[in-house]
Design a protein around this motif. Structure first.
Motif, PDB file in Angstrom:
ATOM      1  N   ALA A 476       0.831  -1.207   0.000  1.00 11.86           N
ATOM      2  CA  ALA A 476       0.000   0.000   0.000  1.00 11.86           C
ATOM      3  C   ALA A 476       0.863   1.252   0.000  1.00 11.86           C
ATOM      4  O   ALA A 476       0.596   2.208  -0.735  1.00 11.86           O
ATOM      5  CB  ALA A 476      -0.956  -0.002   1.196  1.00 11.86           C
ATOM      6  N   MET A 477       1.916   1.247   0.819  1.00 11.06           N
ATOM      7  CA  MET A 477       2.801   2.409   0.873  1.00 11.06           C
ATOM      8  C   MET A 477       3.535   2.599  -0.447  1.00 11.06           C
ATOM      9  O   MET A 477       3.691   3.730  -0.930  1.00 11.06           O
ATOM     10  CB  MET A 477       3.801   2.255   2.017  1.00 11.06           C
ATOM     11  N   ALA A 478       3.982   1.503  -1.066  1.00 11.28           N
ATOM     12  CA  ALA A 478       4.709   1.601  -2.336  1.00 11.28           C
ATOM     13  C   ALA A 478       3.832   2.194  -3.425  1.00 11.28           C
ATOM     14  O   ALA A 478       4.256   3.086  -4.180  1.00 11.28           O
ATOM     15  CB  ALA A 478       5.213   0.217  -2.758  1.00 11.28           C
ATOM     16  N   VAL A 479       2.589   1.712  -3.529  1.00 10.07           N
ATOM     17  CA  VAL A 479       1.677   2.247  -4.546  1.00 10.07           C
ATOM     18  C   VAL A 479       1.335   3.691  -4.243  1.00 10.07           C
ATOM     19  O   VAL A 479       1.280   4.543  -5.143  1.00 10.07           O
ATOM     20  CB  VAL A 479       0.400   1.384  -4.639  1.00 10.07           C
ATOM     21  N   CYS A 480       1.111   4.005  -2.951  1.00 14.05           N
ATOM     22  CA  CYS A 480       0.784   5.389  -2.576  1.00 14.05           C
ATOM     23  C   CYS A 480       1.933   6.343  -2.903  1.00 14.05           C
ATOM     24  O   CYS A 480       1.703   7.436  -3.420  1.00 14.05           O
ATOM     25  CB  CYS A 480       0.443   5.466  -1.088  1.00 14.05           C
ATOM     26  N   ILE A 481       3.171   5.915  -2.608  1.00 11.95           N
ATOM     27  CA  ILE A 481       4.318   6.779  -2.883  1.00 11.95           C
ATOM     28  C   ILE A 481       4.473   6.997  -4.384  1.00 11.95           C
ATOM     29  O   ILE A 481       4.709   8.119  -4.853  1.00 11.95           O
ATOM     30  CB  ILE A 481       5.608   6.163  -2.299  1.00 11.95           C
ATOM     31  N   SER A 482       4.330   5.919  -5.166  1.00 11.15           N
ATOM     32  CA  SER A 482       4.495   6.054  -6.617  1.00 11.15           C
ATOM     33  C   SER A 482       3.405   6.932  -7.220  1.00 11.15           C
ATOM     34  O   SER A 482       3.671   7.782  -8.077  1.00 11.15           O
ATOM     35  CB  SER A 482       4.487   4.670  -7.285  1.00 11.15           C
ATOM     36  N   LEU A 483       2.164   6.756  -6.740  1.00 12.80           N
ATOM     37  CA  LEU A 483       1.076   7.589  -7.264  1.00 12.80           C
ATOM     38  C   LEU A 483       1.148   9.012  -6.718  1.00 12.80           C
ATOM     39  O   LEU A 483       0.677   9.949  -7.367  1.00 12.80           O
ATOM     40  CB  LEU A 483      -0.274   6.952  -6.931  1.00 12.80           C
ATOM     41  N   MET A 484       1.715   9.178  -5.524  1.00 16.51           N
ATOM     42  CA  MET A 484       1.931  10.534  -5.011  1.00 16.51           C
ATOM     43  C   MET A 484       2.878  11.290  -5.940  1.00 16.51           C
ATOM     44  O   MET A 484       2.642  12.458  -6.271  1.00 16.51           O
ATOM     45  CB  MET A 484       2.509  10.491  -3.601  1.00 16.51           C
ATOM     46  N   MET A 485       3.948  10.619  -6.375  1.00 17.61           N
ATOM     47  CA  MET A 485       4.861  11.244  -7.330  1.00 17.61           C
ATOM     48  C   MET A 485       4.157  11.502  -8.651  1.00 17.61           C
ATOM     49  O   MET A 485       4.394  12.510  -9.313  1.00 17.61           O
ATOM     50  CB  MET A 485       6.076  10.346  -7.543  1.00 17.61           C
ATOM     51  N   GLY A 486       3.271  10.577  -9.031  1.00 16.75           N
ATOM     52  CA  GLY A 486       2.500  10.782 -10.248  1.00 16.75           C
ATOM     53  C   GLY A 486       1.602  11.998 -10.156  1.00 16.75           C
ATOM     54  O   GLY A 486       1.544  12.827 -11.066  1.00 16.75           O
ATOM     55  N   ARG A 487       0.893  12.123  -9.020  1.00 14.37           N
ATOM     56  CA  ARG A 487      -0.004  13.282  -8.848  1.00 14.37           C
ATOM     57  C   ARG A 487       0.783  14.573  -8.772  1.00 14.37           C
ATOM     58  O   ARG A 487       0.293  15.632  -9.185  1.00 14.37           O
ATOM     59  CB  ARG A 487      -0.849  13.081  -7.592  1.00 14.37           C
ATOM     60  N   LEU A 488       2.008  14.511  -8.212  1.00 15.16           N
ATOM     61  CA  LEU A 488       2.877  15.686  -8.250  1.00 15.16           C
ATOM     62  C   LEU A 488       3.158  16.062  -9.703  1.00 15.16           C
ATOM     63  O   LEU A 488       3.162  17.245 -10.068  1.00 15.16           O
ATOM     64  CB  LEU A 488       4.184  15.401  -7.515  1.00 15.16           C
ATOM     65  N   GLY A 489       3.346  15.041 -10.538  1.00 12.86           N
ATOM     66  CA  GLY A 489       3.507  15.293 -11.969  1.00 12.86           C
ATOM     67  C   GLY A 489       2.279  15.942 -12.571  1.00 12.86           C
ATOM     68  O   GLY A 489       2.388  16.790 -13.466  1.00 12.86           O
ATOM     69  N   SER A 490       1.079  15.552 -12.090  1.00  8.82           N
ATOM     70  CA  SER A 490      -0.158  16.177 -12.580  1.00  8.82           C
ATOM     71  C   SER A 490      -0.189  17.661 -12.264  1.00  8.82           C
ATOM     72  O   SER A 490      -0.574  18.484 -13.105  1.00  8.82           O
ATOM     73  CB  SER A 490      -1.376  15.486 -11.955  1.00  8.82           C
ATOM     74  N   VAL A 491       0.192  18.003 -11.022  1.00  5.10           N
ATOM     75  CA  VAL A 491       0.212  19.416 -10.627  1.00  5.10           C
ATOM     76  C   VAL A 491       1.220  20.178 -11.472  1.00  5.10           C
ATOM     77  O   VAL A 491       0.922  21.261 -12.007  1.00  5.10           O
ATOM     78  CB  VAL A 491       0.558  19.542  -9.125  1.00  5.10           C
ATOM     79  N   VAL A 492       2.430  19.622 -11.587  1.00  2.00           N
ATOM     80  CA  VAL A 492       3.467  20.274 -12.395  1.00  2.00           C
ATOM     81  C   VAL A 492       3.008  20.392 -13.846  1.00  2.00           C
ATOM     82  O   VAL A 492       3.132  21.455 -14.467  1.00  2.00           O
ATOM     83  CB  VAL A 492       4.788  19.478 -12.305  1.00  2.00           C
ATOM     84  N   GLY A 493       2.468  19.299 -14.375  1.00  2.47           N
ATOM     85  CA  GLY A 493       2.036  19.301 -15.773  1.00  2.47           C
ATOM     86  C   GLY A 493       0.936  20.296 -16.059  1.00  2.47           C
ATOM     87  O   GLY A 493       0.998  21.051 -17.026  1.00  2.47           O
TER      88      GLY A 493
END
Length: 550
Positions: A476-493
């Motif tokens: 759960a933590m691994a998926v959350c961390i990876s998707l957290m980085m993904g959502r950070l990409g959404s904000v940046v994008g």
């Protein structure tokens, strides 16, 4: 507790024994004592429940939860072009609105991942879905930019609880053989939900009705109702989780063997139609991995805040140990750049489609580069804002409906999402992104844009792989961390696209395409856990399954 046989049994009985090894995701770790009759490792016990109606129901619910995240975060892209009359948003504010939901998701991903790994998957998913819907309903009554921003942030904060945790929750109800297929099945349902989104927008937003709410100082319009409709799937899934049990694997990892066994029996009864008493497993023991470490009571800190932070760190730090650091960094990097394009570019997709449709209607059979259309639209908006003096003029020029072709092109994109995840790769999407601004036929350029956005297919594939790459206690933590980085990409994008698209459109498309190609290349460096696995003797599993008559 499990019982072990004495290793000094007779030679005759030795012939019937099976040496059992500790298993984590199919990876043999170390030899273990033999099991007594009626005692099984979790993976074997789970296989006895079979794959049936319960699994299909759980896959459906999981897919709808994933689709709910898409509707809540990306549905705003259909709202922004038609809410101009009510909110008077600038280009900068529209960029903020595009990203604010993802900002809420990012801010809470680590927290929800930690809580899901320590308190339970369902205990996080269920309340966050329900709270997210409450904030969605309240946000539909917003009358200004700041109130809408705050409420959409809180909505993102809540829906993050289900968006990443659901992968671990779903995966732990399935054996290694079916786990990836189950997650990809939910991803397919996610794609179907995405495909329905333009249809929902077309049915709701383009209506003519108005509901004056004078006591609130606003007129309730179709775009406000569309926001509520986007949150309904999450609300229904939150209610359904009152009848779906907690992950049995999580229960067992917390030492709750009886509860775990009860869940397995319920699944067995639901799938096979047989009585729970016929379930052939009496005791279940955990498939431990060599890194399992439980914290003793003397390690706990008396200060609850310090204890929480230490516990969160202890749950996160293993992801960056030598064993997993390469995998974690690669997955987070790929997710980041995929989200930059898939969500960052998508936020402006309906707006650009609407601009192209207006251009084609005004200039039939004309050729133009898609970026020139964007520049022309932006210039006309600037001239209009400079010349605007009275509110009547504003009402004449602002759009409260989207052109029908906007929905049609969006529907094509979401259809490809639903059926194309097995055939589209990041490199192809990236190449189309580079080609889009170089084609002087707007319709062809739009289809290149469509294929560029299909890079989002890689998000579900990578998330499904992440579940298999990490042990239970870290999933759960691994998926959350990876998707957290993904959502950070959404904000940046979303913000970078908003800043560049109106003046440097070509750079926006080309840089998105190049970043996807590079992210695709990084995928070749993700470690393959299958290389280290030893084939497991399935005779014990086969005998168990034969006992159930399935």
């Amino acid at each position: 507790m499990c019982e072990f046989k004495d290793k000094q049994d007779s030679v005759a009985s030795e012939k019937t024994k099976l040496t059992v090894a500790t298993v984590e995701g199919g990876n043999i770790i170390a030899g273990q004592p033999e099991l007594s009759k009626g005692t099984e490792y979790f993976e074997n016990a789970l296989e006895v429940t079979t794959f049936g109606k319960f699994n299909y129901l759980l896959i459906l619910i999981s897919g709808v939860i994933l689709a709910n995240v898409l509707l809540e975060t990306l549905g705003i892209s259909f709202v922004l072009p038609v809410s101009q009359c009510d909110l008077n948003l600038t280009v900068y504010q529209r960029g903020v609105m595009s990203a604010i939901g993802f900002a809420g998701i990012i801010s809470s991903s680590h927290l929800w991942g930690f809580l899901a790994d320590t308190t339970g998957r369902r205990s996080i998913i269920r309340p966050t879905l329900l709270m997210g819907f409450v904030f969605t309903v309240v946000s539909s009554f917003s009358t200004n930019f700041w109130s809408l921003v705050i409420l959409r942030f809180l909505n993102g904060f809540c829906i993050s609880g289900g968006s990443a945790t659901i992968y671990a929750y779903l995966g732990e109800f399935h054996t290694e053989k079916n786990r990836s297929r189950a997650i990809m099945g939910s991803a397919f349902i996610f794609g179907v939900g995405a495909m329905i989104m333009p249809g929902i927008a077309w049915l709701v937003i383009n209506q003519e009705w108005r509901l004056p709410l004078t006591f609130l100082g606003l007129t309730y319009k179709p775009w406000r109702l569309f926001m509520v409709v986007c949150g309904i799937p999450g609300f229904l899934c939150g209610l359904s989780l009152f009848r779906i049990p907690e992950s049995p694997k999580f229960l067992l990892s917390q030492g709750q063997e009886e509860q775990c066994l009860q869940v397995l029996k319920d699944i067995y009864r639901f799938n096979t139609g047989k009585l729970k008493e016929t379930f052939p497993v009496a005791h279940v023991i955990e498939d431990l991995d060599n890194n399992t470490r439980r914290h003793s009571s003397d390690e706990r800190d008396k200060n609850p805040i310090t204890a929480l932070l230490k516990s969160m760190w202890s749950q996160t730090q293993p992801l960056f140990n030598r064993e997993y650091v390469m995998t974690t960094v690669l997955i987070c990097t790929i997710q980041f750049w995929t989200f930059v394009t898939s969500n960052g570019m998508y936020m402006w997709f309906p707006d650009i489609l609407n601009s192209v449709a207006e251009f084609m209607n005004a200039n039939p059979n004309s050729s133009a580069y898609i970026c020139n259309v964007v520049y022309e639209k932006h210039e006309s908006i600037l001239q209009f804002e400079l010349a605007r003096n009275v509110s009547d003029t504003m009402m004449e020029r602002c759009n409260e409906k989207l052109d029908i072709s906007t929905y049609q092109k969006s529907l094509i994109l979401e259809f490809l999402y639903a059926v194309g995840f097995a055939f589209i790769c990041l490199a192809v999407c990236g190449a189309c992104g580079i080609a889009a601004p170089l084609i002087n036929q707007p319709n062809i350029a739009l289809y290149m844009y469509l294929i560029l956005l299909l890079c989002g297919l890689g998000i579900n594939v990578l998330s499904a792989a992440t579940v298999d790459l990490y042990p239970t206690r870290l999933r759960a933590m691994a998926v959350c961390i990876s998707l957290m980085m993904g959502r950070l990409g959404s904000v940046v994008g979303a913000n970078i696209v908003g800043a560049l698209i109106t003046n440097h459109c070509e750079i926006t498309f080309i840089s998105s395409g190049v970043s996807l190609i590079l992210a695709g290349l990084l995928g070749f460096f993700i470690p393959n856990p299958a290389k280290d696995r030893i084939p497991i003797d399935t005779r014990r599993r086969s005998s168990l399954v034969s006992m159930t008559g399935n």
